[in-house]
Design an enzyme around this catalytic site. Structure first.
Site, PDB file in Angstrom:
ATOM      1  N   SER A  20      78.454 117.376  31.806  1.00  0.00           N
ATOM      2  CA  SER A  20      77.176 116.732  31.536  1.00  0.00           C
ATOM      3  C   SER A  20      77.095 116.305  30.075  1.00  0.00           C
ATOM      4  O   SER A  20      77.455 117.076  29.171  1.00  0.00           O
ATOM      5  CB  SER A  20      76.043 117.721  31.844  1.00  0.00           C
ATOM      6  OG  SER A  20      74.789 117.256  31.373  1.00  0.00           O
TER       7      SER A  20
ATOM      8  N   HIS B 145      77.483 121.463  29.491  1.00  0.00           N
ATOM      9  CA  HIS B 145      76.742 120.350  28.901  1.00  0.00           C
ATOM     10  C   HIS B 145      77.218 120.111  27.477  1.00  0.00           C
ATOM     11  O   HIS B 145      77.342 121.044  26.681  1.00  0.00           O
ATOM     12  CB  HIS B 145      75.237 120.635  28.894  1.00  0.00           C
ATOM     13  CG  HIS B 145      74.437 119.523  28.274  1.00  0.00           C
ATOM     14  ND1 HIS B 145      74.347 118.268  28.848  1.00  0.00           N
ATOM     15  CD2 HIS B 145      73.711 119.462  27.124  1.00  0.00           C
ATOM     16  CE1 HIS B 145      73.583 117.486  28.091  1.00  0.00           C
ATOM     17  NE2 HIS B 145      73.199 118.183  27.037  1.00  0.00           N
ATOM     18  N   SER B 146      77.515 118.854  27.150  1.00  0.00           N
ATOM     19  CA  SER B 146      77.939 118.435  25.819  1.00  0.00           C
ATOM     20  C   SER B 146      79.198 119.218  25.416  1.00  0.00           C
ATOM     21  O   SER B 146      80.209 119.133  26.102  1.00  0.00           O
ATOM     22  CB  SER B 146      76.781 118.626  24.829  1.00  0.00           C
ATOM     23  OG  SER B 146      77.004 117.922  23.629  1.00  0.00           O
ATOM     24  N   MET B 147      79.163 119.988  24.334  1.00  0.00           N
ATOM     25  CA  MET B 147      80.337 120.780  23.969  1.00  0.00           C
ATOM     26  C   MET B 147      80.809 121.629  25.144  1.00  0.00           C
ATOM     27  O   MET B 147      82.021 121.811  25.345  1.00  0.00           O
ATOM     28  CB  MET B 147      80.029 121.678  22.775  1.00  0.00           C
ATOM     29  CG  MET B 147      81.193 122.575  22.362  1.00  0.00           C
ATOM     30  SD  MET B 147      80.848 123.660  20.955  1.00  0.00           S
ATOM     31  CE  MET B 147      79.831 124.905  21.758  1.00  0.00           C
TER      32      MET B 147
END
Length: 261
Positions: free
Chosen positions: A122, A95-97
């Site tokens: 994500s 997710h993200s990073m």
């Protein structure tokens, strides 16, 4: 390159998974930690083993400096991941990073002859079309305002100067790792990509997140959920059900879903 043992990267022992089951390595968002995935094994059931990954600079690795480079993280993590996976099939969720790191790791592990069976990303725009940003260079006040706007940091931290003093430098390092990542065209992955996003996430608009499909020759799916950048905090049951459907590693959910939230 640091000589990293696998124990620090994978702080949680396997619990509740079938012996020899496929692995899902879970890579957390910037400023987060492996504890973000603490409930996933219980909720998903025994058919897949959830392996949260702990990056340096947080939680049990607070004494270590955070790594300000996705490329360096990939170099440090590749060996421990290969050791942890052994001969078992595995996939990534980031997710993200964590999505950017999972993508870079997928290339590295593919080059090592052990690509993941699936890549789930994500809340992140694919690196070949991601706009350049410089959040990590903002003033302290502006940086805090940006972090607050993402609505992922608990109020108990935002309102506590002592906790903020611990958290904000790690967050800034994580933003630096992402924002200094230099995309290199290495050709499409031979790994299917499952894309997940929040419909009102200003940092990852759906029109751009759908372009992850351009980075694989093995097909892609896109699922968009109500919510912003941290949609998964409120939509975790729906996200996990989508993961069951999208990732070929996962068994078809039983009537009780292997545990309900």
């Amino acid at each position: 390159m640091a000589a990293d043992g696998s124990g620090a990267w994978f702080p949680y022992p396997a619990q509740g998974a079938d012996e020899g089951s496929p692995l899902l390595f879970c890579l957390h968002h910037g400023g987060g930690g492996a504890s973000a995935f603490r409930d996933w094994q219980r909720l998903l059931g025994p058919g897949v083993e959830i392996v949260p990954v702990q990056l340096p600079g947080r939680e049990g690795r607070l004494a270590e400096p955070a790594e300000r480079s996705i490329t360096a993280l990939t170099e440090r993590l590749t060996g421990p991941l290969l050791e942890r996976a052994g001969e078992r099939p595995y996939a990534f969720f980031g997710h993200s990073m964590g999505a950017l790191l999972a993508y870079d790791l997928s290339h590295a592990l593919g080059a090592a002859g052990r690509p993941p069976a699936h890549l789930a990303v994500s809340g992140y725009v694919p690196p070949h079309v991601r706009p350049a940003t410089s959040v990590h260079t903002l003033s302290e006040e502006a940086f805090l305002a940006h972090v607050t706007g993402l609505e992922g940091t608990p109020a108990a931290i935002l309102e506590n100067p002592t906790l903020l003093e611990l958290v904000l430098p790690v967050l800034r390092d994580d933003f630096a790792a992402c924002e200094t990542y230099a995309y290199v065209d290495r050709g499409p992955l031979d790994v299917p990509i499952a894309v997940f996003a929040g419909e009102s996430d200003p940092s990852a608009p759906s029109a751009l997140t759908a372009r992850w499909a351009e980075l694989t020759g093995a097909g892609a799916s896109v699922d968009v959920f109500p919510g912003g950048h941290f949609y998964l905090q409120d939509r975790l049951p729906e996200l996990l059900q989508a993961l069951r459907t999208r990732l070929a590693l996962f068994p078809v959910a039983s009537q009780d879903g292997g545990g309900t939230p």
